[in-house]
Design a protein around this motif. Sequence first.
Motif, short mmCIF file in Angstrom:
data_model
loop_
_atom_site.label_atom_id
_atom_site.label_comp_id
_atom_site.label_asym_id
_atom_site.label_seq_id
_atom_site.Cartn_x
_atom_site.Cartn_y
_atom_site.Cartn_z
N ARG A 1 -0.13 -15.18 -0.34
CA ARG A 1 0.43 -15.25 -1.69
C ARG A 1 0.23 -13.91 -2.42
NH1 ARG A 1 3.80 -16.53 -5.17
NH2 ARG A 1 3.10 -17.10 -7.24
N ALA A 2 -0.94 -13.32 -2.26
CA ALA A 2 -1.23 -12.04 -2.93
C ALA A 2 -0.26 -10.96 -2.46
CB ALA A 2 -2.67 -11.61 -2.65
N ARG A 3 0.02 -10.95 -1.15
CA ARG A 3 0.95 -9.94 -0.64
C ARG A 3 2.37 -10.17 -1.15
NH1 ARG A 3 -1.68 -6.65 2.88
NH2 ARG A 3 -3.55 -7.55 3.80
N GLU A 4 2.74 -11.45 -1.28
CA GLU A 4 4.05 -11.76 -1.86
C GLU A 4 4.15 -11.20 -3.28
OE1 GLU A 4 4.50 -16.12 0.27
OE2 GLU A 4 4.72 -15.99 -1.91
N LEU A 5 3.08 -11.46 -4.05
CA LEU A 5 3.09 -11.01 -5.44
C LEU A 5 3.10 -9.49 -5.54
CD1 LEU A 5 0.61 -13.63 -6.90
CD2 LEU A 5 3.00 -13.34 -7.56
N LEU B 1 4.36 -3.16 -5.08
CA LEU B 1 3.16 -2.43 -4.67
C LEU B 1 2.62 -2.93 -3.33
CD1 LEU B 1 1.35 -2.31 -8.11
CD2 LEU B 1 2.37 -0.39 -6.92
N ALA B 2 3.53 -3.40 -2.47
CA ALA B 2 3.09 -4.00 -1.21
C ALA B 2 2.24 -3.05 -0.37
CB ALA B 2 4.30 -4.46 -0.41
N SER B 3 2.50 -1.76 -0.51
CA SER B 3 1.79 -0.81 0.36
C SER B 3 0.41 -0.43 -0.17
CB SER B 3 2.63 0.45 0.50
OG SER B 3 2.88 0.99 -0.78
N GLN C 1 -1.55 -1.74 -13.91
CA GLN C 1 -1.12 -2.83 -14.78
C GLN C 1 -0.24 -3.82 -14.01
OE1 GLN C 1 -2.31 -4.39 -16.99
NE2 GLN C 1 -1.78 -3.50 -18.96
N ARG C 2 0.54 -3.32 -13.07
CA ARG C 2 1.36 -4.24 -12.29
C ARG C 2 0.49 -5.09 -11.38
NH1 ARG C 2 5.62 -0.93 -9.33
NH2 ARG C 2 4.43 0.92 -9.89
N VAL C 3 -0.60 -4.50 -10.85
CA VAL C 3 -1.55 -5.30 -10.07
C VAL C 3 -2.17 -6.37 -10.97
CG1 VAL C 3 -3.73 -5.28 -8.81
CG2 VAL C 3 -2.08 -3.45 -8.44
N ALA C 4 -2.49 -5.97 -12.21
CA ALA C 4 -3.11 -6.93 -13.13
C ALA C 4 -2.17 -8.10 -13.40
CB ALA C 4 -3.49 -6.24 -14.44
N ILE C 5 -0.87 -7.82 -13.48
CA ILE C 5 0.10 -8.90 -13.68
C ILE C 5 0.13 -9.79 -12.44
CG2 ILE C 5 2.55 -9.43 -14.01
CD1 ILE C 5 2.77 -6.85 -15.66
N ALA C 6 0.12 -9.17 -11.26
CA ALA C 6 0.10 -9.95 -10.02
C ALA C 6 -1.15 -10.82 -9.95
CB ALA C 6 0.16 -9.02 -8.81
N ARG C 7 -2.29 -10.25 -10.40
CA ARG C 7 -3.55 -11.00 -10.38
C ARG C 7 -3.45 -12.23 -11.28
NH1 ARG C 7 -8.99 -8.19 -12.61
NH2 ARG C 7 -7.79 -8.25 -14.54
#
Lengths: 214, 247
Positions: B121-125, B131-133, B148-154
């Motif tokens: 799920r985390a990789r999907e997000l 930011l998959a890479s 910030q995009r990671v924070a949104i995914a989190r």
Amino acid sequence: MDVLTHNWSLYGKGLLGTVELTVFASLLALVLGVIMAGFRVAPVGSLRTFGTVWVTVLRNTPLTLLFFAVLLGLPRFGLVLPFDVFAILALGCYTSAFICEAVRSGINTVPVGQGEAARSLGMTFAQTLGTVVLPQAFRTVIPPVGSTLIALAKNSAIAGSFSVVELLGTYKTLNELGYSIIWSFLWIAVGYLIVTLTISALFNVLEKRWGVAR
Amino acid sequence: MAGDALIEMRRVNKYYGKLHVLQDIDLTVGRGEVVVVIGPSGSGKSTLCRTINRLEPIHSGTITLDGHPLPEEGRELARLRADVGMVFQSFNLFAHKTVLANITLAPLKVRRSGKEAAERRARELLDRVGLASQADKYPAQLSGGQQQRVAIARALAMEPKALLFDEPTSALDPEMINEVLEVMRQLAQEGMTMVVVTHEMGFARSAANRVVFMADGAIVEDRTPEEFFTHPESDRAKDFLSKILKH
């Protein structure tokens, strides 16, 4: 010079006693200290109070007095344990107060936002502390905790006055055997250096591995 | 929309000492609605946002989330917070964990998901925020916009019912603001309920269902972006808009 070579086993037993006291009391102090630090920042008022009282009482009591209280006091309440266990209890609890404050100062170096982010994700206080705050605090408290444990190793000498076998206490026997005081003490000092420098080295390694790079 | 309120604030008051930072706040956010909160600094808009998941406690009034009043500090509150994601101005990614571990931590600890499912799920997000890479990097190795995009995914990893954004682009370099706003726009289109405190008027115009204008701790206007930006009613809002829209 002959003091050492003639009394290997006496010195050896003393050194072993000091090492045992140091290791076990350190473990107790670390566990209790971290728990108390958690208490002191807990959202529950009664836990905070408990932590504060723990630190205030133990940090402000002379260690010798604490030894008297534990070794002579606890048996009166029916708790009878070997003297070296009592000594570990006294040393460990006393030092836990200092560890607690070191850990708490480390907790305070972790930005508030880290805890807020964890809480906003639904993590409980214990989860926030255990997985987010303490791992980051740990890195900054390595040096002060090292100092505290070195102090513990040296404080263990007090146990010698309460018939626990440890390094400093060997001087009494050596003195009765008529050896020079100066040489006896010199070798005792070397023994303590072995213990404390080992702790220093251990914490240097920890700091290299985990410490915060600046 | 009116019958399906997700966030409801009624007569909410909060003080910092003598300062009355929130004054009788009434605000309803419907399911799927995007509400943008704007206003001059010190107007209480960030505080408003932080009271919704009780990062800031209030002194009087009620806040209900999906019909449940906000409980006191404790397990109950933690459970409720798990359903409301929050994105902070300063990102607040866990500095000692990798990007992937940042996203999987709460699902593993709070939702008790399996490790494999959480990581998938985390990789999907991460893929979704582009930011998959970067999964194995640490936050400090990323740019502000990426963090910030990671924070949104989190926040999304918890499958929240609503997302709170507390000035998500204020700490970003201008060139990174758009990549974050783009992710937010997508979320809005997909029907996520959002409360967004921001200074990005472009975002307010294009993505918001309603604009709430705050000044001095009170809600002064609460209208559609179209109405608000073209015909602000209050002098306070006119003054504010004239200052920020000129250049």
